[in-house]
Design a protein around this motif. Structure first.
Motif, PDB file in Angstrom:
ATOM      1  N   PRO A  87       0.862  -1.110  -0.038  1.00 45.29           N
ATOM      2  CA  PRO A  87      -0.045   0.017  -0.118  1.00 45.29           C
ATOM      3  C   PRO A  87       0.985   1.194  -0.111  1.00 45.29           C
ATOM      4  O   PRO A  87       1.896   1.223   0.342  1.00 45.29           O
ATOM      5  CB  PRO A  87      -0.951  -0.191   1.445  1.00 45.29           C
ATOM      6  N   VAL A  88       0.176   2.283  -0.574  1.00 50.41           N
ATOM      7  CA  VAL A  88       1.010   3.581  -0.400  1.00 50.41           C
ATOM      8  C   VAL A  88       1.092   3.950   0.988  1.00 50.41           C
ATOM      9  O   VAL A  88      -0.055   4.173   1.786  1.00 50.41           O
ATOM     10  CB  VAL A  88       0.076   4.642  -1.482  1.00 50.41           C
ATOM     11  N   ARG A  89       2.411   4.454   1.010  1.00 51.86           N
ATOM     12  CA  ARG A  89       2.387   5.303   2.486  1.00 51.86           C
ATOM     13  C   ARG A  89       2.527   6.725   2.422  1.00 51.86           C
ATOM     14  O   ARG A  89       2.738   7.332   1.812  1.00 51.86           O
ATOM     15  CB  ARG A  89       3.837   5.038   2.704  1.00 51.86           C
ATOM     16  N   TYR A  93      -4.649   2.918   2.667  1.00 48.51           N
ATOM     17  CA  TYR A  93      -3.441   3.555   2.509  1.00 48.51           C
ATOM     18  C   TYR A  93      -2.611   3.207   3.733  1.00 48.51           C
ATOM     19  O   TYR A  93      -3.477   2.848   4.977  1.00 48.51           O
ATOM     20  CB  TYR A  93      -3.552   5.094   2.573  1.00 48.51           C
TER      21      TYR A  93
END
Lengths: 133, 526
Positions: free
Chosen positions: A3-5, A32
């Motif tokens: 997942p995008v941090r 996220y």
């Protein structure tokens, strides 16, 4: 794919964290990976956390009126510490009590988007979706 | 017939019934004598004074401060000229957190959300030509309350005003800083000690001063419901009173000087009921737990500020209407003083023009509407009395829970979490359209030209730093250092620190210097 941090941060001495916490939670609920710094972070601390956590975006919540000083400073430090090319890959966005007339200035200093009071968490999610798919 | 969708109250979890009557469950055991009684009499549901606003109107007190003390002094004089009857000081964040304007931590923040105060010299300018013995002054200051209050008293001393003639309020409520507001410096224990030092000093020397304003406002702003606001505020109040009594104060020497501070949100009936419920519940708690002889010990006197979180940046003139209804609810709820927000405060600090409208709102309610002419006019309404009972019940359940967890000081994270949950639920309800916000999720219109906003000059910081430098260069440095050393010595003992800090500020020690000494001794809260 991992997942995008995203880093949600509270720059300066401001203690108003209702918005920051709500955004952090909404982003987390949407999948996220969110790191929330807590209140009273200096630009140096925020940039250090962003680098250490290898985030793709930094969301800055500020209601103290110090946005014109602190927000550009964060972008400047980010560029200084990771280099302009890499810094460009990190999206910096902001929200809080920010008058419309200051938004143009902030955008010219590298803040991609400024969300005003009354913004829905959905609008922020839509913005991030456009960035990160 | 299909029922019209009711105004959703998820903001408060206090759903209104379609109809209230003598058969309503909350009113089953209703008794005028026990539940209401007469105004000025226990349990004070109808108000703390027998004649309320017939005797004296509430104090109109606008929270104000920005830039340097010179600019703020000008704003105070303007407000007083416009008929404001008390002052309320907003300090900037560096002042609230113990940093001088020249500190690196203060960059960008000097004079932004309030006035910058570094030394007593700023205090002198702030209250220039303002008679401290005739105007009551409220100060929103917590972690650095002892320092700011010392400056205020030192100023009074300079002007030869006896301390017993000083009237006003210090917020001095640290628990809610950890729960919601965020301007803490030291860990809870030394913070509460400083707070108790102030309480003790006031009890001895400033009989007209309110040494604490137990505040629900900031918890409500952070997202608390009406019942949570009452419950958490009163729980904190119990903790302060407990600690004072524990330090050997008779309850009747401190409780009558306790004051409170609530917000006023949008739901009109619920807010009126909230104030009445808070008053009754506090009276019962104080009587049962502390057994006072002075009836004033059980009186909940409070200030109200209309809730800033209800203001919208969209169609800002609509805020005038919101504030009017909120202010009316506060008055019908029996407030002792009132701040009305200005319509432009979702964008920034108010201008002279917008703050005048806000003050006029109070003056119109006071002078034109007639609601100030009779005491507690909504008493006896089935709806209001039911809601009053309901909020009292919900709040007292919370208070019991907090008591069982060891009291407010041990329940900080619990209260914080509860508030966060409510805030998130509220936001979701707004986004789903279950709560209407006119101009934001309903009746949206194209944005007009943006209003003229108050600008804090970018030169403020530099000029404040220059002024501080000048004061430091003129002072007797040896005397200032000696006073700071004396403070360092006393801070490690149980001695009351207020007189020691007065000594420091009189020698022009700066706020930052004094707080640094305390940081070294007390440590910092993380």
């Amino acid at each position: 794919m991992s997942p995008v941090r995203i880093l949600i941060a509270k720059p300066g001495l401001d203690g108003h964290d209702r918005g920051a916490k709500i955004v952090a939670r909404a982003l987390r609920d949407a999948g996220y990976e969110v790191i929330y710094t807590g209140i009273r972070q200096t630009p140096e601390m925020i940039v250090a956390t962003a680098i250490q956590e290898n985030v793709r975006a930094i969301g800055l919540s500020i209601l103290s009126g110090a946005h014109k000083t602190l927000l550009p400073e964060i972008v400047r430090l980010l560029k200084k510490n990771v280099g302009g090319k890499l810094a460009k890959k990190i999206t910096v966005f902001a929200g809080g009590i920010i008058p419309t007339e200051d938004i143009t200035y902030l955008k010219s200093k590298g803040i991609t988007e400024v969300f005003r009071p009354g913004t829905t968490t959905q609008a922020i999610l839509d913005f991030l979706k456009r960035k990160f798919g | 017939m299909k029922e019209r969708e009711k105004t959703p109250l998820r903001a408060s979890h206090a759903d209104l019934d379609v109809l209230y009557s003598p058969a309503t469950r909350e009113l089953e055991k209703f008794s005028y004598e026990n539940d209401l009684s007469f105004p000025g009499e226990y349990p004070f549901t109808r108000g703390v004074q027998p004649t309320m606003y017939r005797g004296r109107l509430w104090t109109m007190r606008q929270y104000a401060g920005f830039g340097t003390s010179r600019e703020t002094n000008k704003r105070y004089k303007y407000l007083l000229e416009q008929g404001q009857t008390g002052l309320s000081v907003a300090f900037d964040l560096p002042t609230q957190l113990g940093y001088d304007s020249s500190d690196k931590q203060a960059r960008g923040e000097v004079g932004r959300v309030g006035v910058a105060i570094d030394t007593i010299a700023d205090m002198e300018v702030l209250f220039d030509s303002i008679p401290l013995d005739r105007v009551t002054v409220s100060m929103t200051i917590n972690s650095t309350a002892a320092v700011i209050f010392a400056m205020y008293m030192a100023l009074a001393k300079k002007r030869k005003i006896p301390f017993e003639n000083l009237g006003g309020t210090l917020q001095n409520d640290m628990l809610k800083e950890y729960i919601a507001r965020g301007t803490y410096i030291f860990p809870p224990e030394p913070s509460l000690r400083l707070s108790a030092d102030i309480l003790e000093y006031c009890t001895k020397h400033l009989p007209k001063w309110n040494p604490i304003s137990v505040s629900g406002y900031h918890m409500r702003e952070a997202g608390a419901t009406a019942a949570q606001e009452v419950a958490f505020t009163l729980s904190n109040g119990i903790a302060y009173l407990d600690s004072a009594v524990g330090r050997g104060f008779p309850v009747d020497s401190v409780a009558p000087r306790f004051s409170f501070f609530f917000g006023c949100h949008n739901n009109f009936l619920e807010e009126v009921a909230k104030f009445r419920a808070a008053r009754r519940l506090w009276a019962k708690i104080v009587r049962e737990k502390f057994n006072p002889e002075n009836p004033k010990s059980a009186m909940l006197r409070f200030h109200t500020q209309t809730d800033g979180c209800t203001l919208t940046a969209q169609q800002p003139e609509n805020n005038i209407v919101r504030v009017t209804m909120q202010a009316l609810a506060a008055v019908l709820g029996g407030t002792q003083s009132l701040h009305t927000n200005s319509y432009d405060e979702a964008m920034g600090l108010p201008t002279e023009e917008s703050v005048r409208v806000a003050l006029r709102t109070q003056q119109i309610i006071a002078g034109e509407s007639g609601v100030a002419d009779t005491v507690d006019p909504l008493a006896g309404s089935y709806a209001i009395e039911s809601l009053t009972n309901k909020i009292e019940k919900q709040a007292s359940e919370y208070i019991k829970k907090i008591r069982d967890m060891g009291g407010a000081a041990s329940s900080i994270s619990f209260m914080k979490k509860e508030i966060e949950e409510s805030a998130y639920a509220y936001q979701q309800a707004v986004e789903k359209g279950e709560i209407t916000v006119v101009g934001v999720n309903k009746y949206v219109s194209k944005e007009g030209k943006s209003k003229r906003l108050l600008k804090v000059s970018p030169k403020t910081e530099a000029s404040q730093v220059k002024f501080l430098k000048r004061i430091k260069s003129k002072r007797d440095n040896a005397a200032a250092s000696a006073s700071l050393q004396a403070l360092e010595k006393s801070a490690g003992t149980n001695e009351n620190l207020v007189p020691v800090i007065i000594d420091c500020v009189e020698r022009y020690a700066t706020l930052g210097e004094i707080v640094s000494v305390l940081r070294r001794t007390f440590g910092e809260y993380k």
